[in-house]
Scaffold this motif. Structure first.
Motif, PDB file in Angstrom:
ATOM      1  N   ILE A 105       0.834  -1.203   0.000  1.00 15.38           N
ATOM      2  CA  ILE A 105       0.000   0.000   0.000  1.00 15.38           C
ATOM      3  C   ILE A 105       0.870   1.254   0.000  1.00 15.38           C
ATOM      4  N   SER A 106       1.956   1.225   0.768  1.00 12.98           N
ATOM      5  CA  SER A 106       2.863   2.377   0.826  1.00 12.98           C
ATOM      6  C   SER A 106       3.511   2.647  -0.528  1.00 12.98           C
ATOM      7  N   THR A 107       3.801   1.589  -1.264  1.00  3.36           N
ATOM      8  CA  THR A 107       4.375   1.754  -2.605  1.00  3.36           C
ATOM      9  C   THR A 107       3.420   2.533  -3.499  1.00  3.36           C
ATOM     10  N   TRP A 108       2.132   2.186  -3.410  1.00  2.00           N
ATOM     11  CA  TRP A 108       1.130   2.925  -4.189  1.00  2.00           C
ATOM     12  C   TRP A 108       1.044   4.375  -3.722  1.00  2.00           C
ATOM     13  N   VAL A 109       1.088   4.599  -2.414  1.00  4.26           N
ATOM     14  CA  VAL A 109       1.005   5.962  -1.877  1.00  4.26           C
ATOM     15  C   VAL A 109       2.173   6.807  -2.381  1.00  4.26           C
ATOM     16  N   VAL A 110       3.377   6.238  -2.358  1.00  2.00           N
ATOM     17  CA  VAL A 110       4.556   6.971  -2.843  1.00  2.00           C
ATOM     18  C   VAL A 110       4.393   7.315  -4.323  1.00  2.00           C
ATOM     19  N   TYR A 111       3.916   6.348  -5.101  1.00  4.90           N
ATOM     20  CA  TYR A 111       3.654   6.612  -6.522  1.00  4.90           C
ATOM     21  C   TYR A 111       2.591   7.699  -6.686  1.00  4.90           C
ATOM     22  N   LYS A 112       1.541   7.586  -5.904  1.00  2.61           N
ATOM     23  CA  LYS A 112       0.399   8.492  -6.030  1.00  2.61           C
ATOM     24  C   LYS A 112       0.760   9.926  -5.656  1.00  2.61           C
ATOM     25  N   GLU A 113       1.573  10.080  -4.621  1.00  2.00           N
ATOM     26  CA  GLU A 113       1.872  11.415  -4.118  1.00  2.00           C
ATOM     27  C   GLU A 113       2.788  12.208  -5.045  1.00  2.00           C
ATOM     28  N   GLY A 114       3.835  11.592  -5.536  1.00  2.00           N
ATOM     29  CA  GLY A 114       4.695  12.295  -6.482  1.00  2.00           C
ATOM     30  C   GLY A 114       5.737  13.203  -5.860  1.00  2.00           C
ATOM     31  N   ASN A 115       5.653  13.480  -4.550  1.00  2.00           N
ATOM     32  CA  ASN A 115       6.729  14.232  -3.890  1.00  2.00           C
ATOM     33  C   ASN A 115       7.051  13.573  -2.557  1.00  2.00           C
ATOM     34  N   LEU A 165      -9.368   7.093 -11.402  1.00  2.00           N
ATOM     35  CA  LEU A 165      -8.926   8.389 -10.885  1.00  2.00           C
ATOM     36  C   LEU A 165      -8.293   8.255  -9.506  1.00  2.00           C
ATOM     37  N   LEU A 166      -8.800   7.324  -8.710  1.00  2.00           N
ATOM     38  CA  LEU A 166      -8.218   7.094  -7.387  1.00  2.00           C
ATOM     39  C   LEU A 166      -6.828   6.485  -7.493  1.00  2.00           C
ATOM     40  N   LEU A 167      -6.669   5.521  -8.367  1.00  2.00           N
ATOM     41  CA  LEU A 167      -5.416   4.773  -8.439  1.00  2.00           C
ATOM     42  C   LEU A 167      -4.285   5.568  -9.079  1.00  2.00           C
ATOM     43  N   LEU A 168      -4.623   6.435 -10.022  1.00  2.00           N
ATOM     44  CA  LEU A 168      -3.587   7.140 -10.768  1.00  2.00           C
ATOM     45  C   LEU A 168      -3.090   8.368 -10.025  1.00  2.00           C
ATOM     46  N   ARG A 169      -1.849   8.726 -10.297  1.00  2.00           N
ATOM     47  CA  ARG A 169      -1.288   9.932  -9.700  1.00  2.00           C
ATOM     48  C   ARG A 169      -1.929  11.155 -10.328  1.00  2.00           C
ATOM     49  N   GLN A 170      -1.842  12.289  -9.643  1.00  2.00           N
ATOM     50  CA  GLN A 170      -2.588  13.472 -10.051  1.00  2.00           C
ATOM     51  C   GLN A 170      -1.694  14.567 -10.614  1.00  2.00           C
ATOM     52  N   ASP A 171      -0.603  14.185 -11.221  1.00  2.00           N
ATOM     53  CA  ASP A 171       0.264  15.180 -11.838  1.00  2.00           C
ATOM     54  C   ASP A 171       0.641  14.700 -13.224  1.00  2.00           C
ATOM     55  N   ASN A 172       1.412  15.491 -13.897  1.00  2.00           N
ATOM     56  CA  ASN A 172       1.822  15.145 -15.254  1.00  2.00           C
ATOM     57  C   ASN A 172       3.294  14.768 -15.334  1.00  2.00           C
ATOM     58  N   LEU A 173       3.856  14.305 -14.219  1.00  2.00           N
ATOM     59  CA  LEU A 173       5.237  13.854 -14.241  1.00  2.00           C
ATOM     60  C   LEU A 173       5.359  12.623 -15.133  1.00  2.00           C
ATOM     61  N   VAL A 224       3.836   2.926 -15.291  1.00  2.00           N
ATOM     62  CA  VAL A 224       3.415   2.323 -14.027  1.00  2.00           C
ATOM     63  C   VAL A 224       1.914   2.071 -13.987  1.00  2.00           C
ATOM     64  N   TYR A 225       1.132   2.989 -14.556  1.00  2.00           N
ATOM     65  CA  TYR A 225      -0.311   2.857 -14.389  1.00  2.00           C
ATOM     66  C   TYR A 225      -0.886   1.626 -15.082  1.00  2.00           C
ATOM     67  N   HIS A 226      -0.123   0.989 -15.969  1.00  2.00           N
ATOM     68  CA  HIS A 226      -0.599  -0.258 -16.568  1.00  2.00           C
ATOM     69  C   HIS A 226      -0.714  -1.368 -15.528  1.00  2.00           C
ATOM     70  N   LEU A 227       0.053  -1.264 -14.457  1.00  2.00           N
ATOM     71  CA  LEU A 227      -0.060  -2.238 -13.371  1.00  2.00           C
ATOM     72  C   LEU A 227      -1.324  -2.015 -12.549  1.00  2.00           C
ATOM     73  N   LEU A 228      -1.778  -0.779 -12.467  1.00  2.00           N
ATOM     74  CA  LEU A 228      -2.879  -0.436 -11.575  1.00  2.00           C
ATOM     75  C   LEU A 228      -4.251  -0.647 -12.196  1.00  2.00           C
ATOM     76  N   LEU A 229      -4.355  -0.467 -13.502  1.00  2.00           N
ATOM     77  CA  LEU A 229      -5.660  -0.451 -14.144  1.00  2.00           C
ATOM     78  C   LEU A 229      -5.982  -1.770 -14.823  1.00  2.00           C
TER      79      LEU A 229
END
Length: 244
Positions: free
Chosen positions: A59-69, A111-119, A225-230
């Motif tokens: 879960i933390s791995t997803w959070v780190v990906y999701k946050e982006g900073n 929308l929940l699973l993906l990060r919210q930036d354009n990095l 990365v998002y191919h793993l989530l969706l």
């Protein structure tokens, strides 16, 4: 309207689970005292805690990906370590409330699973590292469970179900529920989803690691990365600018 209804349901369910976990922690502290006592660390409690934190690693791995900073990532990961599934639920609910009605042309879970930036999305490295780390964690967890069964017997004994063990199991299975939501979203059929959920319930983080490794084996080194989530429908029909 269906997407909005789904979003409300997810918000309600995870908010309720978070409140349940907080209530459980408070009640157990009041009735059974602090959890930081040596006598609580039976072999099966130790194994359960390790099982719990392997799931938290996923879960933390997803959070780190999701946050982006790193600042917000570290903040949430520390809370996850300290407060467990109460933080999992709080994080998910907070992200669900960031989804506006204008974004509901997509599945709310996308929308929940993906990060919210354009990095830019990382590609090759995450596949190799993820396969290695979660393979090792899964093998170590399987070995630990086997060792505990051999040295301390089966876990299905009434004497093991202390108040703090019960609280830990509730904490554990709330995280399993969160992971199961992703599994259901990811799987293409209900049969495969049900099978994986049953395995998650029975084998915990061993299944979590196994599932992640299986999914990583299906991801190309060139995939983001998002191919793993969706699920397959979402990941090939989503454009980068739609992820915010």
């Amino acid at each position: 309207m269906a997407a909005l209804g789904t979003l409300v349901v997810y918000r309600t369910v995870f908010a309720a689970l978070g409140c349940l976990m907080v209530g459980t922690l408070v009640y157990t502290c009041i009735t059974d005292g602090s959890p930081f006592r040596a006598e609580l660390l039976t072999p099966w409690m130790v194994t359960t805690l390790i099982d719990f934190y392997v799931n938290m690693a996923a879960i933390s791995t997803w959070v780190v990906y999701k946050e982006g900073n790193w600042i917000s990532s570290i903040f949430w990961v520390v809370l996850l370590i300290c407060l467990g599934s109460a933080t999992t639920c709080a994080y998910i609910v907070s992200k669900l409330f960031e989804i506006t009605s204008s974004g509901l042309s997509q599945n709310p879970l996308d929308l929940l699973l993906l990060r919210q930036d354009n990095l830019p999305e990382r590609k090759c490295s995450f596949v190799v590292i993820g396969r290695t780390i979660f393979s090792i964690l899964g093998i170590l967890m399987a070995a630990l469970v086997t060792y505990t069964v051999i040295t301390d017997g089966l876990p299905f004994r009434k004497d093991l179900l202390t108040p703090w063990m019960a609280a830990t199991l509730i904490d554990f299975y709330i995280n399993i529920f969160a992971i199961s939501v992703w599994v259901v979203h990811r799987e293409s059929t209900w049969i495969s989803a049900v099978i994986w959920i049953c395995l998650l319930i029975c084998f915990g983080s061993i299944t979590t690691c196994g599932y992640i490794v299986v999914q990583l084996l299906q991801v190309s080194y060139q995939d983001p990365v998002y191919h793993l989530l969706l699920n397959s429908h979402s990941k090939y029909g989503i454009a980068p600018l739609q992820k915010i």
